[in-house]
Design an enzyme around this catalytic site. Structure first.
Site, PDB file in Angstrom:
ATOM      1  N   ASP A 290      92.263  54.597 -47.157  1.00 21.23           N
ATOM      2  CA  ASP A 290      90.963  55.145 -46.751  1.00 21.23           C
ATOM      3  C   ASP A 290      90.021  54.051 -46.268  1.00 21.23           C
ATOM      4  O   ASP A 290      88.881  53.952 -46.728  1.00 21.23           O
ATOM      5  CB  ASP A 290      90.337  55.924 -47.917  1.00 21.23           C
ATOM      6  CG  ASP A 290      91.232  57.054 -48.401  1.00 21.23           C
ATOM      7  OD1 ASP A 290      92.338  56.758 -48.882  1.00 21.23           O
ATOM      8  OD2 ASP A 290      90.848  58.218 -48.281  1.00 21.23           O
TER       9      ASP A 290
ATOM     10  N   ASN B 109      94.395  62.927 -44.223  1.00 17.71           N
ATOM     11  CA  ASN B 109      93.755  64.080 -43.577  1.00 17.71           C
ATOM     12  C   ASN B 109      92.920  63.663 -42.363  1.00 17.71           C
ATOM     13  O   ASN B 109      92.755  64.432 -41.425  1.00 17.71           O
ATOM     14  CB  ASN B 109      92.902  64.869 -44.578  1.00 17.71           C
ATOM     15  CG  ASN B 109      91.903  64.002 -45.304  1.00 17.71           C
ATOM     16  OD1 ASN B 109      92.288  63.007 -45.923  1.00 17.71           O
ATOM     17  ND2 ASN B 109      90.636  64.362 -45.245  1.00 17.71           N
TER      18      ASN B 109
ATOM     19  N   HIS C 123      99.260  60.547 -49.407  1.00 19.04           N
ATOM     20  CA  HIS C 123      97.801  60.458 -49.287  1.00 19.04           C
ATOM     21  C   HIS C 123      97.048  61.172 -50.406  1.00 19.04           C
ATOM     22  O   HIS C 123      96.140  60.621 -51.016  1.00 19.04           O
ATOM     23  CB  HIS C 123      97.329  60.979 -47.928  1.00 19.04           C
ATOM     24  CG  HIS C 123      95.867  60.743 -47.699  1.00 19.04           C
ATOM     25  ND1 HIS C 123      95.332  59.468 -47.599  1.00 19.04           N
ATOM     26  CD2 HIS C 123      94.825  61.603 -47.601  1.00 19.04           C
ATOM     27  CE1 HIS C 123      94.026  59.559 -47.445  1.00 19.04           C
ATOM     28  NE2 HIS C 123      93.681  60.828 -47.442  1.00 19.04           N
TER      29      HIS C 123
ATOM     30  N   HIS D 266      88.079  65.952 -54.578  1.00 21.71           N
ATOM     31  CA  HIS D 266      89.460  66.308 -54.179  1.00 21.71           C
ATOM     32  C   HIS D 266      90.340  66.666 -55.373  1.00 21.71           C
ATOM     33  O   HIS D 266      91.559  66.491 -55.314  1.00 21.71           O
ATOM     34  CB  HIS D 266      90.118  65.167 -53.398  1.00 21.71           C
ATOM     35  CG  HIS D 266      89.441  64.850 -52.099  1.00 21.71           C
ATOM     36  ND1 HIS D 266      89.027  65.805 -51.211  1.00 21.71           N
ATOM     37  CD2 HIS D 266      89.122  63.656 -51.533  1.00 21.71           C
ATOM     38  CE1 HIS D 266      88.486  65.227 -50.159  1.00 21.71           C
ATOM     39  NE2 HIS D 266      88.521  63.931 -50.334  1.00 21.71           N
TER      40      HIS D 266
ATOM     41  N   HIS E 290      92.823  59.022 -50.565  1.00 28.62           N
ATOM     42  CA  HIS E 290      92.057  60.262 -50.466  1.00 28.62           C
ATOM     43  C   HIS E 290      90.809  60.275 -51.343  1.00 28.62           C
ATOM     44  O   HIS E 290      89.733  60.617 -50.861  1.00 28.62           O
ATOM     45  CB  HIS E 290      92.963  61.450 -50.795  1.00 28.62           C
ATOM     46  CG  HIS E 290      92.479  62.756 -50.259  1.00 28.62           C
ATOM     47  ND1 HIS E 290      91.885  62.882 -49.022  1.00 28.62           N
ATOM     48  CD2 HIS E 290      92.516  64.026 -50.784  1.00 28.62           C
ATOM     49  CE1 HIS E 290      91.570  64.156 -48.814  1.00 28.62           C
ATOM     50  NE2 HIS E 290      91.938  64.852 -49.858  1.00 28.62           N
TER      51      HIS E 290
ATOM     52  N   HIS F 247      87.889  58.424 -53.099  1.00 27.86           N
ATOM     53  CA  HIS F 247      87.291  57.127 -52.795  1.00 27.86           C
ATOM     54  C   HIS F 247      86.841  56.396 -54.051  1.00 27.86           C
ATOM     55  O   HIS F 247      85.656  56.118 -54.269  1.00 27.86           O
ATOM     56  CB  HIS F 247      86.133  57.304 -51.803  1.00 27.86           C
ATOM     57  CG  HIS F 247      86.571  57.937 -50.518  1.00 27.86           C
ATOM     58  ND1 HIS F 247      85.713  58.543 -49.642  1.00 27.86           N
ATOM     59  CD2 HIS F 247      87.804  58.061 -49.976  1.00 27.86           C
ATOM     60  CE1 HIS F 247      86.393  59.015 -48.608  1.00 27.86           C
ATOM     61  NE2 HIS F 247      87.662  58.735 -48.791  1.00 27.86           N
TER      62      HIS F 247
HETATM   63 FE   LIG Z   1      91.625  61.531 -47.274  1.00 25.64          FE
END
Ligand SMILES: [Fe+2]
Length: 464
Positions: free
Chosen positions: A168, A233, A318, A328, A355, A357
């Site tokens: 990321d 993503n 991911h 998430h 994914h 953070h």
């Molecule tokens: Fe992501």
């Protein structure tokens, strides 16, 4: 508010954090509070094109075959197709006649809404010598650019090798710090990148100039050591409102992977062997249910892993399967339910995901007994299970995810909301030293560290 009130509030907050650490069920939630910077992308042209007409830019390399004797060299020429060849030679061969070899690239372009890409070149070189430094050159005259890389050692169970791990990344000031910190450590020989590259899709019309900017930003590392790519993503770029209906269009044009070398039918999932590691890359955003191509491929690939040759079995994907952040939360659950029994059966050593953070390392746990009716739905300690590391803390335009679930679940060993990167030093067939480095410290400081013991050769319990 006065400074006395501020410091009183600060004290209360610290006591609250410390109390929480004492009360939680799991491992450690770091009380470290990082300095805050704006999470805005760096201005365009922070990383300008190199001088010279149509000079090659955004140079990056990745492994080009299954076993490390191949490399894919990629670059962009902004105005015209040429130069579309790369010349290369082994270091020390300069005095020999015909020491230079050339390889023709495969060139592609694409349109995305109102953006037209430059000429994107991919040159695959095979049959290189192991453990050898090569120089390579693209372009001619005052536009020529020269780089170098070193091929990995021959595959073998005790071959040491050191990986960087970043996810990321994006292109903010934090992203810049993460890459700078990683590059300050001379140990990293290849990068395991767990998805979400440029975050171009966070800009109006998925401004694809941000893909070019990102390619120039990371070139200082990607041109010199292989980055092993997994898609996130932010690589999907699916935008029907812009009549952009082909998922992964910019990513797949720009980042080639050696997927056919592992009999994969998609660049989004594949496998390579490197030194003493077998690395499997999965796609969280492609079909993986039973009978799909990714499912079928993974089942076959796992059966091909030879732990006597490559004892370290590492998976990149991911969307994390174990994540105690509200951000998430459980997005990776469907893939976990599908593939986790195989990971336990095949004793996968490590799973790296992005994914989310922030940073988190799990215990060795599995959750494969649950069958809807039996109530066995809690993750349990399992010496055959991988350690799951969530390292989506490269530093991007969306900022940090600091909303950890409280109390810390028992499967979570260490977690912290800071930006950083990791270093995985495989020492031999049994031991690997792993460190996570937050950006706010000197590179030499490890905020989290542990010796991993190989699940096949030395399946003892680890302690840090
Ligand atoms: Fe992501």
């Amino acid at each position: 508010m006065g400074s006395k009130n501020m410091s009183a509030l600060w004290m209360v907050a610290m006591v609250f954090v410390l109390l929480n650490i004492g009360l939680c069920n799991g491992g450690k939630t770091s009380p470290y509070v990082r300095k805050l910077y704006a999470s805005e992308d760096l201005p365009k042209d922070t990383f300008p094109s190199p001088p010279g007409f149509n000079a090659p830019e955004q140079v990056h390399i990745t492994q080009g075959d299954y076993d490390g004797r191949g490399v894919i060299i990629s670059w962009v020429t902004p105005v015209m197709k040429h130069p579309d060849v790369v010349s290369y030679w082994a270091a020390g061969a300069e005095g020999k006649r015909k020491h230079k070899h050339t390889v023709q690239s495969v060139t592609t372009t694409y349109k995305y809404y109102n953006y037209n890409s430059g000429y994107i070149h991919h040159a695959t070189i095979k049959g290189l010598e192991y453990d050898t430094k090569y120089f390579y050159e693209i372009g001619q005259g005052n536009s020529a650019r020269q780089f170098h890389f070193t091929t990995p050692p021959k595959i073998g169970p005790d071959v040491p090798y050191t990986f960087g791990v970043i996810g990321d990344l994006g292109q903010t000031f934090d992203s810049y710090e993460t890459l700078k910190h990683y590059m300050a450590n001379p140990k990293g020989q290849a990068m395991l990148f767990v998805g979400d590259l440029s975050y171009a899709d966070d800009h109006p019309h998925h401004d694809n100039e941000r893909w070019d900017e990102w390619g120039r930003f990371v070139e200082k590392s990607t041109a010199y050591q292989p980055w092993i790519w997994a898609a996130g993503n932010h690589e999907i770029d699916f935008a029907p409102e812009l009549e952009e209906n082909v998922p992964f269009k910019p990513y797949l044009h720009r980042y080639l992977t050696p997927y056919q070398e592992s009999q994969s039918t998609s660049p989004l999932w594949y496998s390579i062997r490197l030194a003493s590691a077998h690395i499997i890359v999965l796609s969280s955003y492609s079909s993986f249910a039973k009978y799909t191509p990714q499912y079928t491929w993974l089942e076959t690939e796992l059966s091909k892993v030879n732990r006597a040759e490559t004892p370290w079995l590492i998976v990149l994907l991911h969307s994390p399967w174990y994540n105690s952040n509200s951000y998430h939360y459980m997005e990776g659950e469907a893939m976990r339910v599908t593939f986790e029994p195989w990971f336990v059966q095949h004793k996968v050593d490590l799973v790296f995901a992005g994914h989310v953070h922030s940073y988190e390392r799990s215990e060795r746990i599995s959750n494969v007994k649950y069958n809807i009716t039996n109530g066995l739905s809690t993750p349990v300690k399992d010496p055959s299970a991988p350690v799951y590391i969530t390292i989506g803390d490269g530093g991007n335009i969306e900022g940090l995810a600091s909303g950890f679930v409280d109390p810390q679940p028992s499967y979570s060993a260490y977690r912290e909301a800071s930006f950083g990167h990791a270093i995985l030093e495989i020492k031999n067939s049994t031991h690997a030293h792993y460190t996570w480095h937050r950006n706010d410290d000197n590179e030499a400081v490890a905020a989290d560290s542990i010796w991993f013991f190989n699940r096949h050769t030395y399946p003892k319990e680890e302690h840090n």
